[in-house]
Design a protein around this motif. Structure first.
Motif, PDB file in Angstrom:
ATOM      1  N   VAL A   1       0.753  -1.268  -0.071  1.00  0.00           N
ATOM      2  CA  VAL A   1      -0.016   0.071   0.046  1.00  0.00           C
ATOM      3  C   VAL A   1       1.035   1.143   0.084  1.00  0.00           C
ATOM      4  O   VAL A   1       0.587   2.259  -0.731  1.00  0.00           O
ATOM      5  CB  VAL A   1      -1.086   0.088   1.199  1.00  0.00           C
ATOM      6  CG1 VAL A   1      -1.653   1.382   1.711  1.00  0.00           C
ATOM      7  CG2 VAL A   1      -2.073  -0.945   0.897  1.00  0.00           C
TER       8      VAL A   1
ATOM      9  N   ALA B   1      -2.820   0.792  -3.452  1.00  0.00           N
ATOM     10  CA  ALA B   1      -3.113   1.769  -2.624  1.00  0.00           C
ATOM     11  C   ALA B   1      -4.729   2.121  -3.074  1.00  0.00           C
ATOM     12  O   ALA B   1      -5.539   2.569  -2.301  1.00  0.00           O
ATOM     13  CB  ALA B   1      -2.332   3.172  -2.819  1.00  0.00           C
TER      14      ALA B   1
ATOM     15  N   TRP C   1      -6.875  -0.451  -1.787  1.00  0.00           N
ATOM     16  CA  TRP C   1      -7.192  -0.304  -0.258  1.00  0.00           C
ATOM     17  C   TRP C   1      -8.315   0.759  -0.036  1.00  0.00           C
ATOM     18  O   TRP C   1      -9.378   0.539   0.676  1.00  0.00           O
ATOM     19  CB  TRP C   1      -5.965   0.047   0.242  1.00  0.00           C
ATOM     20  CG  TRP C   1      -6.087   0.904   1.607  1.00  0.00           C
ATOM     21  CD1 TRP C   1      -6.737   0.337   2.677  1.00  0.00           C
ATOM     22  CD2 TRP C   1      -5.233   1.876   2.136  1.00  0.00           C
ATOM     23  NE1 TRP C   1      -6.701   1.111   3.718  1.00  0.00           N
ATOM     24  CE2 TRP C   1      -5.652   2.245   3.363  1.00  0.00           C
ATOM     25  CE3 TRP C   1      -4.408   2.966   1.534  1.00  0.00           C
ATOM     26  CZ2 TRP C   1      -5.216   3.348   4.140  1.00  0.00           C
ATOM     27  CZ3 TRP C   1      -3.861   3.863   2.300  1.00  0.00           C
ATOM     28  CH2 TRP C   1      -4.507   4.357   3.596  1.00  0.00           C
TER      29      TRP C   1
ATOM     30  N   LEU D   1      -4.764  -3.953   7.198  1.00  0.00           N
ATOM     31  CA  LEU D   1      -3.301  -4.069   6.708  1.00  0.00           C
ATOM     32  C   LEU D   1      -2.353  -4.903   7.563  1.00  0.00           C
ATOM     33  O   LEU D   1      -2.438  -4.663   8.787  1.00  0.00           O
ATOM     34  CB  LEU D   1      -2.866  -2.533   6.457  1.00  0.00           C
ATOM     35  CG  LEU D   1      -3.730  -1.606   5.590  1.00  0.00           C
ATOM     36  CD1 LEU D   1      -3.074  -0.290   5.485  1.00  0.00           C
ATOM     37  CD2 LEU D   1      -4.000  -2.281   4.401  1.00  0.00           C
TER      38      LEU D   1
END
Length: 449
Positions: A192, A199, A202, A214
């Motif tokens: 991430v 990213a 996420w 995470l």
């Protein structure tokens, strides 16, 4: 109601595969009050309640061509006929207000230069035509000219479907509701931090589902700040830029004790509560300390279905919240909010509930006091049903990221030893920063694909 027809609703905004970070997270998810909806691009290889596995959902980008354009002077509208046979209508006033020429728009900032005081809201048009490069040209009565790109116009069509599509692209308002069957989406912390696709996956899942786990962060302070830098910046509150959830002598917050924390949202005592929360486990307790979360939006939908009067009460009667103490600095907060916030169309958009900071001052007429308590108790009882609660235990290096406007979170009581004290580090961000980074990442990932 369950997600069995996702592929035909794929969103252009999230049309490409990123990584399979969420496993089977959507197995128990659904859209509120309607049939199954679009699958975020982050949710690849998702098992749909034992039916089939859906890979990345993709759609082609349409290229719209203008067949014909004309002015409807009596209605003060411009009509565009597209090559696919569709039609769009645009008010003259809106077109003049959004002229894209350098005199009217600062292109480098994508900002309007035309002043409202200079806008003729009753303007007509002299000429409308399609240019050789498939743009729409307008000459106004004062001989000012405007040229509009076909794709730009198509995206801003005033039809209900186009408006809804644009709002979805801008805000990702479509949520997936869940209960205790949810498998929390999980991603790798380092990926991430360093990979745009990870990213984007996420943040997309965070927006759609409301919670993402995470794993793999160093078990030391400072990791939530690093994660926040991936987005923008931390939200400073009276507890600091980050804050340490530990047993504290003369604790200024019930979170800084070893007792059970009931399901709550953080900081309703602020008029603008933080939108997103990070919690990083640096050290876990010897015994207990399991985390609990519920989907507050889903619970509100259940309340509305089972007890409409209670739902109305919690969406219409404001309640006082307070928070007083000393931390980053002295503070004495007061706010007034409804427990459930809804938008103009009646959709739930925010939950404001923290039993610890609910003020003893109850600014309600006497006859509304008991109905309020009855409604709140009904909502809390729904949230505490075992079939609605997801329970998990954080271990050192785990970070949970979640939507503080939507999820209610809690914690079971725990026992620590002097050599093993439970320690979480927390931080807040606002949805403005999160959505800004999501849009930037989406453009970057899709342009590079």
């Amino acid at each position: 109601m369950w997600m069995s027809t996702l592929s035909r609703f794929a969103l252009p905004a999230l049309r490409r595969s990123t990584s399979a970070v969420v496993g089977r997270a959507l197995r128990a998810c659904r859209r509120p009050g309607q049939a199954a909806g679009p699958l975020p691009s982050s949710l690849t290889s998702v098992q749909l309640r034992g039916q089939h596995t859906l890979g990345s959902a993709s759609v082609s980008v349409a290229c719209h061509s203008v067949r014909h354009v004309r002015a409807l002077d009596e209605d003060r509208l411009m009509e565009v006929e597209w090559e696919d046979g569709g039609h769009s209508l645009y008010p003259f006033t809106w077109l003049r207000d959004n002229c894209q020429c350098p005199l009217c728009t600062l292109e480098s900032a994508q900002a309007r230069k035309l002043l409202m005081s200079d806008l003729d809201i009753h303007t007509g048009v002299d000429v409308v035509e399609v240019t050789n490069d498939n743009k729409v040209s307008i000459v106004w009565p004062d001989q000012h000219s405007s040229v509009f790109d076909a794709e730009w116009l198509k995206k801003r069509c005033f039809s209900p479907a186009a408006r809804q599509a644009m709002q979805e692209e801008l805000f990702l308002n479509e949520h997936y509701y869940w209960d205790s069957k949810l498998r929390i989406p999980t991603a790798d912390y380092q990926e991430v931090l360093h990979d745009d696709k990870a990213a984007l996956a996420w943040l997309s899942a965070l927006r759609r589902i409301g919670i993402v786990y995470l794993k793999g962060a160093p078990a030391e302070q400072g990791q939530v700040a690093r994660l926040a830098e991936r987005i923008g910046y931390l939200r400073l509150t009276f507890y600091g830029h980050t804050w340490q959830v530990q047993d504290k002598y003369m604790a200024n917050n019930v979170a800084y004790t070893s007792g059970k924390l009931s399901l709550h949202t953080d900081y309703p005592a602020l008029h603008f509560a933080p939108g997103v929360q990070f919690l990083h486990c640096i050290n876990q307790a010897v015994e207990g300390g399991e985390s609990e979360v519920v989907d507050g939006f889903h619970m509100a939908e259940q309340l509305q279905r089972e007890d409409p009067e209670a739902f109305w009460t919690l969406t219409s009667l404001p309640v006082d919240f307070t928070d007083t103490g000393t931390d980053y600095c002295d503070f004495m907060l007061q706010s007034k909010k409804c427990i459930i916030d809804v938008d103009t169309e009646g959709r739930v958009v925010r939950i404001n509930y923290n039993n610890a900071t609910r003020e003893s001052v109850l600014d309600l007429p006497l006859h509304q006091v008991q109905p309020f308590y009855r409604a709140l108790k009904a909502y809390v009882d729904i949230m505490n049903r075992p079939e609605n609660v997801v329970t998990y235990r954080m271990e050192p290096g785990d970070i949970v990221t979640f939507d503080n406007w939507r999820l209610l979170h809690g914690r079971r009581s725990y026992i620590s030893r002097p050599d093993r004290l439970r320690h979480l580090e927390g931080a807040y961000l606002d949805w403005d920063e999160v959505m800004s980074r999501l849009r930037i990442l989406r453009n970057s990932v899709h342009n590079d694909a």
